[in-house]
Design a protein around this motif. Sequence first.
Motif, PDB file in Angstrom:
ATOM      1  N   ALA B  91     -65.537  17.798  66.746  1.00 16.86           N
ATOM      2  CA  ALA B  91     -65.048  18.905  65.914  1.00 16.86           C
ATOM      3  C   ALA B  91     -65.819  19.072  64.607  1.00 16.86           C
ATOM      4  N   VAL B  92     -66.414  17.975  64.123  1.00 23.11           N
ATOM      5  CA  VAL B  92     -67.115  18.048  62.841  1.00 23.11           C
ATOM      6  C   VAL B  92     -68.586  17.712  63.060  1.00 23.11           C
ATOM      7  N   GLN B  93     -69.446  18.673  62.772  1.00 22.40           N
ATOM      8  CA  GLN B  93     -70.876  18.501  63.014  1.00 22.40           C
ATOM      9  C   GLN B  93     -71.648  18.598  61.696  1.00 22.40           C
ATOM     10  N   ILE B  94     -72.873  18.072  61.709  1.00 20.54           N
ATOM     11  CA  ILE B  94     -73.679  18.131  60.482  1.00 20.54           C
ATOM     12  C   ILE B  94     -75.035  18.791  60.726  1.00 20.54           C
ATOM     13  N   VAL B  95     -75.495  19.495  59.715  1.00 20.47           N
ATOM     14  CA  VAL B  95     -76.867  20.030  59.704  1.00 20.47           C
ATOM     15  C   VAL B  95     -77.524  19.503  58.431  1.00 20.47           C
ATOM     16  N   PHE B  96     -78.681  18.868  58.591  1.00 20.26           N
ATOM     17  CA  PHE B  96     -79.333  18.220  57.451  1.00 20.26           C
ATOM     18  C   PHE B  96     -80.388  19.110  56.808  1.00 20.26           C
ATOM     19  N   GLN B  97     -80.860  18.626  55.656  1.00 17.56           N
ATOM     20  CA  GLN B  97     -81.908  19.328  54.919  1.00 17.56           C
ATOM     21  C   GLN B  97     -83.206  19.388  55.704  1.00 17.56           C
ATOM     22  N   ASP B  98     -83.557  18.240  56.290  1.00 18.55           N
ATOM     23  CA  ASP B  98     -84.896  18.133  56.845  1.00 18.55           C
ATOM     24  C   ASP B  98     -84.910  18.324  58.352  1.00 18.55           C
ATOM     25  N   ILE B 173     -68.651  22.613  60.105  1.00 14.39           N
ATOM     26  CA  ILE B 173     -70.033  22.162  59.979  1.00 14.39           C
ATOM     27  C   ILE B 173     -70.257  21.717  58.540  1.00 14.39           C
ATOM     28  N   VAL B 174     -70.736  20.485  58.397  1.00 18.99           N
ATOM     29  CA  VAL B 174     -71.136  19.999  57.092  1.00 18.99           C
ATOM     30  C   VAL B 174     -72.634  20.273  56.987  1.00 18.99           C
ATOM     31  N   ALA B 175     -73.016  21.119  56.051  1.00 19.35           N
ATOM     32  CA  ALA B 175     -74.429  21.485  55.922  1.00 19.35           C
ATOM     33  C   ALA B 175     -74.952  20.898  54.613  1.00 19.35           C
ATOM     34  N   ASP B 176     -75.830  19.889  54.725  1.00 23.13           N
ATOM     35  CA  ASP B 176     -76.335  19.202  53.540  1.00 23.13           C
ATOM     36  C   ASP B 176     -77.710  19.764  53.180  1.00 23.13           C
ATOM     37  N   GLU B 177     -77.761  20.650  52.216  1.00 30.79           N
ATOM     38  CA  GLU B 177     -79.004  21.298  51.784  1.00 30.79           C
ATOM     39  C   GLU B 177     -79.768  21.911  52.960  1.00 30.79           C
ATOM     40  N   PRO B 178     -79.127  22.730  53.774  1.00 33.50           N
ATOM     41  CA  PRO B 178     -79.789  23.203  54.992  1.00 33.50           C
ATOM     42  C   PRO B 178     -80.947  24.156  54.727  1.00 33.50           C
ATOM     43  N   LEU B 179     -81.080  24.657  53.511  1.00 33.16           N
ATOM     44  CA  LEU B 179     -82.127  25.642  53.233  1.00 33.16           C
ATOM     45  C   LEU B 179     -83.271  25.080  52.394  1.00 33.16           C
ATOM     46  N   SER B 180     -83.051  23.889  51.822  1.00 36.29           N
ATOM     47  CA  SER B 180     -83.975  23.415  50.783  1.00 36.29           C
ATOM     48  C   SER B 180     -85.406  23.253  51.252  1.00 36.29           C
ATOM     49  N   ALA B 181     -85.604  22.914  52.523  1.00 36.76           N
ATOM     50  CA  ALA B 181     -86.968  22.654  52.976  1.00 36.76           C
ATOM     51  C   ALA B 181     -87.665  23.928  53.455  1.00 36.76           C
ATOM     52  N   LEU B 182     -87.010  25.076  53.311  1.00 38.36           N
ATOM     53  CA  LEU B 182     -87.540  26.291  53.938  1.00 38.36           C
ATOM     54  C   LEU B 182     -88.090  27.283  52.917  1.00 38.36           C
ATOM     55  N   ASP B 183     -89.000  28.121  53.380  1.00 39.45           N
ATOM     56  CA  ASP B 183     -89.526  29.202  52.560  1.00 39.45           C
ATOM     57  C   ASP B 183     -88.455  30.240  52.261  1.00 39.45           C
ATOM     58  N   VAL B 184     -88.617  30.987  51.175  1.00 40.55           N
ATOM     59  CA  VAL B 184     -87.570  31.950  50.801  1.00 40.55           C
ATOM     60  C   VAL B 184     -87.240  32.955  51.902  1.00 40.55           C
TER      61      VAL B 184
END
Lengths: 324, 317
Positions: B91-98, B173-184
């Motif tokens: 039920a609880v999933q994660i998406v990481f920064q990298d 969904i726990v999203a830990d900085e999911p956008l930080s590694a990406l271009d704008v």
Amino acid sequence: MSLLQVRDLNIFFRTQSGSINIVNNLNFDIEEATVFGLAGESGSGKSLTALAIMGILPPNIYAEGTVNFKGTNLLTLSPEAIRDLRGREISMIFQEPMTSLNPVLKVGHQIREVITTHLKVTKKEADKITLGLMRAVKIPAPEIRMKEYPHQMSGGMRQRIMMAMAIACSPSLLIADEPTTALDVTIQAQLLELLRDLRQQKNMAVLLITHDLGVIAENAEKVAIMYAGRLVELADVHTLFEEPRHPYTIGLLRCLPRGKGTPLKPIPGTVPKPNHLPPGCKFSDRCGFAIPECKTKEPALRKIKDGHLARCIRAEEIEQYKVA
Amino acid sequence: MKLIEVKALKKYFPVKKTAFARHEWLKAVDGVDFSLEKDRVFALVGESGCGKSTVARLLLRLIEPTEGEITFKGENIFKLKGQRLKAFRRAVQIVFQDPFASLNPRRTVYDTISEPMKIHKIAKGSELKDRVVELLRKVGLQDVLNRYPHEFSGGQRQRICIARALSVSPEVIVADEPLSALDVSIQAQILNLLMDLKQQSGISFIFISHDLKVVEYFSDEVAVMYLGKIVEYARTEDIFRQPYHPYTEILLNSTPGIKPGTKRRQILSAEVPSPIDIPPGCPFHPRCPKRFSPCDRIVPELEGSGGRLVACHLRTG
Ligand SMILES: Nc1ncnc2c1ncn2[C@@H]1O[C@H](COP(=O)(O)OP(=O)(O)OP(=O)(O)O)[C@@H](O)[C@H]1O
Ligand SMILES: Nc1ncnc2c1ncn2[C@@H]1O[C@H](COP(=O)(O)OP(=O)(O)OP(=O)(O)O)[C@@H](O)[C@H]1O
Ligand SMILES: [Mg+2]
Ligand SMILES: [Mg+2]
């Protein structure tokens, strides 16, 4: 005359099956004591442009064209001559200071080394200058911290050490390649304020490279937007943000969230690799304003008005695109 | 409905030190309370090292807390066993920064996305394949089943990670900085995708980010963390309209706008102190421009009303 004139700068990557053009016909000027912002997404060629100016391209990459600094073409200087300029007249700071600091030498020693390389001073004088520089970059308790190793410092402090080294000989040009990208916004704000102060005190020009348009808006006077190794728009900072004429610039601005409720309009697709560029305008495959002509012939970077250049055949009609 | 409740959560890590004690404690999370409502986005913000990722790892039960509890639909997740634990893991999933580090380079996209469905026995055979294709379509990828992670750009890899998280139909969904590694331009694409998921798939999010513009855009509620504690907690509109805590105010002012010539109004002095040596009183007082007599002695409680909580003597004193 401008402090730095980049003319028809091309950068190539050597492969077994020939050369790949990564940076294509770059032309821009940086005036004395001004901040020139170079922005664009990952892979657009910003760092290679900086490395070419510094004369430190990796061995598999070479540059053609001219980079005139105070009237001398840096690309044809002897390695000794360019080494002498580097650190003294032009210096550079990078995104990750750890890669350019020596991990086994105390930071004070590393700053002193820059001073003794370029200036004829006694050891005692060099120590004094080192402390002065550490104070100038606002490192607390510099007498203690000069004896620390890079890994004992935070990312923000390491970047201050890099800045101290970069300004040691009061260069005329400082190249800052994503100097605050890896850091918290709070530390970013501190460092950019420091950079503004130092620049004024030392009368330095700065080539500020970043993908963060906020950092550009806040710090640069002139801005160039780069896409796939080409400049696509060049203007003073107000014109660029208030009257952008290239669909890529507009696209970048629209990617930034502006409060709840305003939908984002992302640029579709991804930046193409240098060996897979589309024919015609390099942005045409992602451009919502492209017409068939865009896909056949690459447009020139042309004058829109004094000091404002854009590489788009539809730049005059861009208002239609903005409202769409 | 409260999906997740975090109560007096602490996580201390032992660190070797000193001649007298065997070790000291690094207080990564030091007494945190918050809850996530269904269909909502709860954001955690704060400077590097304030404990955000540690909270995320606790929420996934990847690590055990030093004290306190987290409940999911009323049950303490650290006590779950057997089938119930399995249901929670689904039920609880994660998406990481990298997205580079979180995909196995030797597994195809199909393997990566089908695996959680096999583990949770959600589908098999041709139905499994159909579901993988459908999930990929949902995240905007086509004809990629037999390709490997290195063939994709960062944004595409993050889409694969999101498809993998979606594969088991999670509730959170726990999203830990999911956008930080990406271009704008890619950040905006992924943010739109997350927005769609929130609206269409009924997924609730714990969203960790240092980009306050993104937080303002995407979240419903925000908690601002400082040295392992929540210092302000409010509805997103409220906090962005009027921050109460001096730290929140400075954080908001630290983000550069895109209006040329505007300088950031306040610049925070010094850096965050070490979480091994947390200042007495209010942990923020050494950097606070508004500190006064009680701040260096008395720890302010997180208090307030109407869904607005703040830990600051200026507000409560
Ligand atoms: N040493 C190298 N060998 C081969 N290709 C390279 C090398 N360095 C860079 N490139 C390629 O050249 C292009 C431009 O790279 P560059 O590092 O200048 O981009 P950038 O604009 O600085 O991007 P970023 O924002 O990610 O730093 C990229 O496509 C990159 O993959
Ligand atoms: N396994 C561990 N052992 C010891 N210390 C740890 C461990 N994990 C985290 N820490 C420390 O706990 C503190 C909080 O770390 P955490 O990763 O939660 O911060 P964060 O808010 O996610 O930071 P960032 O924005 O940099 O991701 C930091 O000081 C970190 O060094
Ligand atoms: Mg670069
Ligand atoms: Mg983290």
